[in-house]
Scaffold this active site. Sequence first.
Site, PDB file in Angstrom:
ATOM      1  N   LEU A  78      11.227 -39.494 -37.176  1.00 42.40           N
ATOM      2  CA  LEU A  78      10.375 -39.278 -38.347  1.00 42.40           C
ATOM      3  C   LEU A  78      10.663 -40.349 -39.386  1.00 42.40           C
ATOM      4  O   LEU A  78      11.815 -40.701 -39.639  1.00 42.40           O
ATOM      5  CB  LEU A  78      10.632 -37.892 -38.953  1.00 42.40           C
ATOM      6  CG  LEU A  78      10.293 -36.685 -38.099  1.00 42.40           C
ATOM      7  CD1 LEU A  78      10.276 -35.410 -38.945  1.00 42.40           C
ATOM      8  CD2 LEU A  78       8.946 -36.844 -37.420  1.00 42.40           C
ATOM      9  N   HIS A 116      13.374 -35.602 -44.086  1.00 45.49           N
ATOM     10  CA  HIS A 116      13.995 -35.406 -45.396  1.00 45.49           C
ATOM     11  C   HIS A 116      14.364 -33.934 -45.606  1.00 45.49           C
ATOM     12  O   HIS A 116      15.421 -33.601 -46.143  1.00 45.49           O
ATOM     13  CB  HIS A 116      13.027 -35.773 -46.527  1.00 45.49           C
ATOM     14  CG  HIS A 116      12.611 -37.202 -46.565  1.00 45.49           C
ATOM     15  ND1 HIS A 116      11.336 -37.610 -46.252  1.00 45.49           N
ATOM     16  CD2 HIS A 116      13.298 -38.322 -46.890  1.00 45.49           C
ATOM     17  CE1 HIS A 116      11.248 -38.918 -46.393  1.00 45.49           C
ATOM     18  NE2 HIS A 116      12.423 -39.383 -46.769  1.00 45.49           N
ATOM     19  N   VAL A 155      15.980 -36.904 -36.974  1.00 47.87           N
ATOM     20  CA  VAL A 155      14.999 -35.847 -36.679  1.00 47.87           C
ATOM     21  C   VAL A 155      13.798 -36.521 -36.009  1.00 47.87           C
ATOM     22  O   VAL A 155      13.312 -37.549 -36.491  1.00 47.87           O
ATOM     23  CB  VAL A 155      14.552 -35.122 -37.964  1.00 47.87           C
ATOM     24  CG1 VAL A 155      13.560 -34.003 -37.637  1.00 47.87           C
ATOM     25  CG2 VAL A 155      15.770 -34.551 -38.697  1.00 47.87           C
ATOM     26  N   GLY A 161      20.508 -39.624 -43.678  1.00 52.04           N
ATOM     27  CA  GLY A 161      20.060 -39.491 -42.297  1.00 52.04           C
ATOM     28  C   GLY A 161      20.568 -40.628 -41.431  1.00 52.04           C
ATOM     29  O   GLY A 161      20.636 -41.778 -41.865  1.00 52.04           O
ATOM     30  N   MET A 219      12.996 -41.607 -51.298  1.00 49.03           N
ATOM     31  CA  MET A 219      11.922 -42.372 -51.940  1.00 49.03           C
ATOM     32  C   MET A 219      10.620 -41.578 -51.877  1.00 49.03           C
ATOM     33  O   MET A 219       9.530 -42.138 -51.980  1.00 49.03           O
ATOM     34  CB  MET A 219      11.771 -43.744 -51.271  1.00 49.03           C
ATOM     35  CG  MET A 219      13.045 -44.579 -51.389  1.00 49.03           C
ATOM     36  SD  MET A 219      12.776 -46.355 -51.362  1.00 49.03           S
ATOM     37  CE  MET A 219      12.072 -46.561 -49.744  1.00 49.03           C
ATOM     38  N   GLY A 220      10.723 -40.260 -51.700  1.00 51.55           N
ATOM     39  CA  GLY A 220       9.529 -39.412 -51.687  1.00 51.55           C
ATOM     40  C   GLY A 220       8.775 -39.509 -50.375  1.00 51.55           C
ATOM     41  O   GLY A 220       9.331 -39.910 -49.350  1.00 51.55           O
ATOM     42  N   ASP A 263      18.525 -44.126 -40.569  1.00 53.92           N
ATOM     43  CA  ASP A 263      18.877 -45.396 -41.210  1.00 53.92           C
ATOM     44  C   ASP A 263      20.384 -45.588 -41.026  1.00 53.92           C
ATOM     45  O   ASP A 263      21.165 -45.473 -41.974  1.00 53.92           O
ATOM     46  CB  ASP A 263      18.494 -45.344 -42.690  1.00 53.92           C
ATOM     47  CG  ASP A 263      17.002 -45.116 -42.858  1.00 53.92           C
ATOM     48  OD1 ASP A 263      16.221 -45.985 -42.447  1.00 53.92           O
ATOM     49  OD2 ASP A 263      16.612 -44.047 -43.353  1.00 53.92           O
ATOM     50  N   GLN A 273      22.213 -48.274 -43.022  1.00 56.80           N
ATOM     51  CA  GLN A 273      22.293 -47.833 -44.421  1.00 56.80           C
ATOM     52  C   GLN A 273      23.419 -46.809 -44.601  1.00 56.80           C
ATOM     53  O   GLN A 273      24.192 -46.867 -45.575  1.00 56.80           O
ATOM     54  CB  GLN A 273      20.960 -47.230 -44.844  1.00 56.80           C
ATOM     55  CG  GLN A 273      21.006 -46.479 -46.168  1.00 56.80           C
ATOM     56  CD  GLN A 273      19.637 -46.018 -46.609  1.00 56.80           C
ATOM     57  OE1 GLN A 273      18.855 -46.817 -47.095  1.00 56.80           O
ATOM     58  NE2 GLN A 273      19.336 -44.735 -46.468  1.00 56.80           N
TER      59      GLN A 273
HETATM   60  O1  PAF Z   1      16.728 -44.051 -47.383  1.00 56.05           O
HETATM   61  C1  PAF Z   1      16.041 -44.103 -48.440  1.00 56.05           C
HETATM   62  O2  PAF Z   1      15.057 -43.393 -48.635  1.00 56.05           O
HETATM   63  C2  PAF Z   1      16.448 -45.102 -49.516  1.00 56.05           C
HETATM   64  O3  PAF Z   1      16.941 -46.289 -48.958  1.00 56.05           O
HETATM   65  C3  PAF Z   1      17.424 -44.519 -50.557  1.00 56.05           C
HETATM   66  C4  PAF Z   1      18.747 -44.130 -49.938  1.00 56.05           C
HETATM   67  C5  PAF Z   1      16.791 -43.301 -51.228  1.00 56.05           C
HETATM   68  C6  PAF Z   1      17.716 -45.564 -51.643  1.00 56.05           C
HETATM   69  O4  PAF Z   1      16.546 -45.961 -52.302  1.00 56.05           O
END
Ligand code: PAF
Length: 288
Positions: A184, A37, A176, A147, A30-31, A150, A153
Amino acid sequence: MQVVRALTELRRTVEEWRRAGARIGFVPTMGALHEGHLALVRLARARADRVVVSIYVNPTQFAPHEDFARYPRDEAGDLAKLRALAVDLAYLPAHEDMYAPDHASWVMVEGPSEGLCSLTRPHFFRGVATVVAKLFHRVRPHFAVFGEKDFQQLRVVERMVRDLDMDVEVVPHPVVREADGLALSSRNVYLSPDQRRVAPALYRTLVETARLLADGRPAAPELAAATDRLRAAGFDRVDYLELRESATLRPLERIGPAVRGRLLAAAWLGGTRLIDNVPVPPDAPGAG
Ligand code: PAF
């Protein structure tokens, strides 16, 4: 690095790469890219012929009262970081292109999505699973890196891929951390200097508790004591602090022989919610 916003252009490029036999690695984000990341991107770069990174702040995984509007955004900075890592393609879909106004199809993953973050964010995994499924269809990667920060997720995406026969390998990457242990996260920028000083207590408390639980003692009293310690350290609220089985995320009352657990927590410092997790026993390999 190609910067692509149109789905037609993405499809054309991916089709050419696939025809040429390239192995495509994908990192959805999500930037507001940070070292966490970038570690996922480096792993993808090391394993793939072509690397795609998406940047899309997905509205369907935020509830109306959450931080979608103020979620940190830095497109120019993100693109510079991805260029420096020799990413082949940055995919930045427009919202209108991602969800039709009458979008009506959702991916619902049961099992690993139950409890934990779903307790307070019941909409969250439906939004994540749906957007990740859409991105997988669009990017058609051979593998995608997620990662372990999460962790729930990660398990939800793995289950979706298995249950819906998606031909994508899900590659986990360890959490990380800053030098003081704080995981982070793009949301760490919300922390005031005082909150930032308190924040590493989350990881410290998880590690201490994981050590105690490793000998198989009942988890409930240790989890209650750890929750009290988080409050005493300065956390305003603890959404959850739970012991789960690592592979399935089913709740565990204690660690049994040869059982790999995961201790997961979400806690608030002011208006910022932090999540973190550690393996139990502590030295168990991360994704086990
Ligand atoms: O972990 C994230 O940044 C978001 O949940 C993802 C996997 C990009 C989905 O929007």
